[in-house]
Structures are given as structure tokens and as C-alpha cells.
Design an enzyme around this catalytic site. Sequence first.
Site: not given
Ligand code: BEZ
Length: 176
Positions: A53
Site C-alpha cells: 500500500c
Molecule cells: C501490504 O500492503 O503489503 C500488506 C497488506 C496487508 C497485509 C500484509 C501486507
Amino acid sequence: MSEQNHLSAGDRVPDAVFKTRHNDDWLDISTAEIFAGKTVVVFALPGAFTPTCSSTHLPGYMALAGQLKAAGVDEIYCLSVNDSFVMNAWAKDQRVEDEVLMIPDGNGAFSKGMGLLVDKRDLGFGLRSWRYSMLVRDGVIEKIFVEDFATPGDPFEVSDAATMLNAINSAKAQSA
Ligand code: BEZ
């Protein structure tokens, strides 16, 4: 998780009220305020400050915000099941100005109404938004790109800014 019923193109977005913090005050923002009479892109993700994200999903929309707005998008909203303090801190950390507006769906009511609230208790996250993007005109979903539920983990293949921009520009070219 293999499949999940969720809203799709032609459906109206659910009603919700988002609790936001502005200058040390609480400000309620309703879905009516953010969607009525506007063409809006929403991208939703599993969590502020999480790796994909922060490195790709949000920065991608920041980078293409000008092109999305030139293509007729009035506002771009980043939605996550986090509280407003967290969303504001993430926006500051990412140097978001007003090209993307942060929507704290802290209670998950909007995500639940979308049919896209998912159980991430295995990660200690509780209930979160599935990753997706959508183009919404005057409160009605016109296009929605939902990541594949059958892919393990946290897929990120279709809800990126470039896919949304291409879809908007392709639709414009076809109708011209
Ligand atoms: C990520 O954005 O990489 C992520 C999102 C939720 C859980 C783990 C990683």
C-alpha cells in the site's frame, strides 16, 4: 477465501459516515458529501503503512492523479479500515497533499456494505477492506476492479492507478 459476493457496476455505493480529524476537531463526512454529483475514483486497501500500500498502491494514484483528473475525475479517495489519526499520519508520511483524500472507514461499515470487508485476523489485523478500485459517478459504481479472491495472500494486479486510467481513457475513446 475463494469468492465473495460484492457490489458491482450499476450498484449504488452504500451509505456510511466517516469520522475524520481536522485541526484537532472531529468532522463527520457522509457518503452523500463525497459522492453526490461527482465523478470519483476510490481505491481501497488493507491497511495504512503496510508495504504494498505504501510503496506502490497509494504512490501510484498520487503519481497519476493529474492524468486521472484531466480525464474527468473530480476526486480520488484512498479508503482503509483504519482510524482517522492513522490515515492522517500515513498521508503525512507519504507526503500526500490534496491530490488524494484519505477516507477512514474505521468501523468497516462502508467496506461491509460493499461486500468487501474481509477477515485478516490471521495477521492480527481484524476485519479489513479487500483491495479494489472503482469509478463512481454520482454514487453509482461504473467500473470496479476487485483483486482475485482465489489468489493467496494480498494480490495486487488490477486495482492500480494505471489500470483505472486506461479503463477511463478507453471508455472515452470508444464513446468519442
Ligand atoms: C501490504 O500492503 O503489503 C500488506 C497488506 C496487508 C497485509 C500484509 C501486507
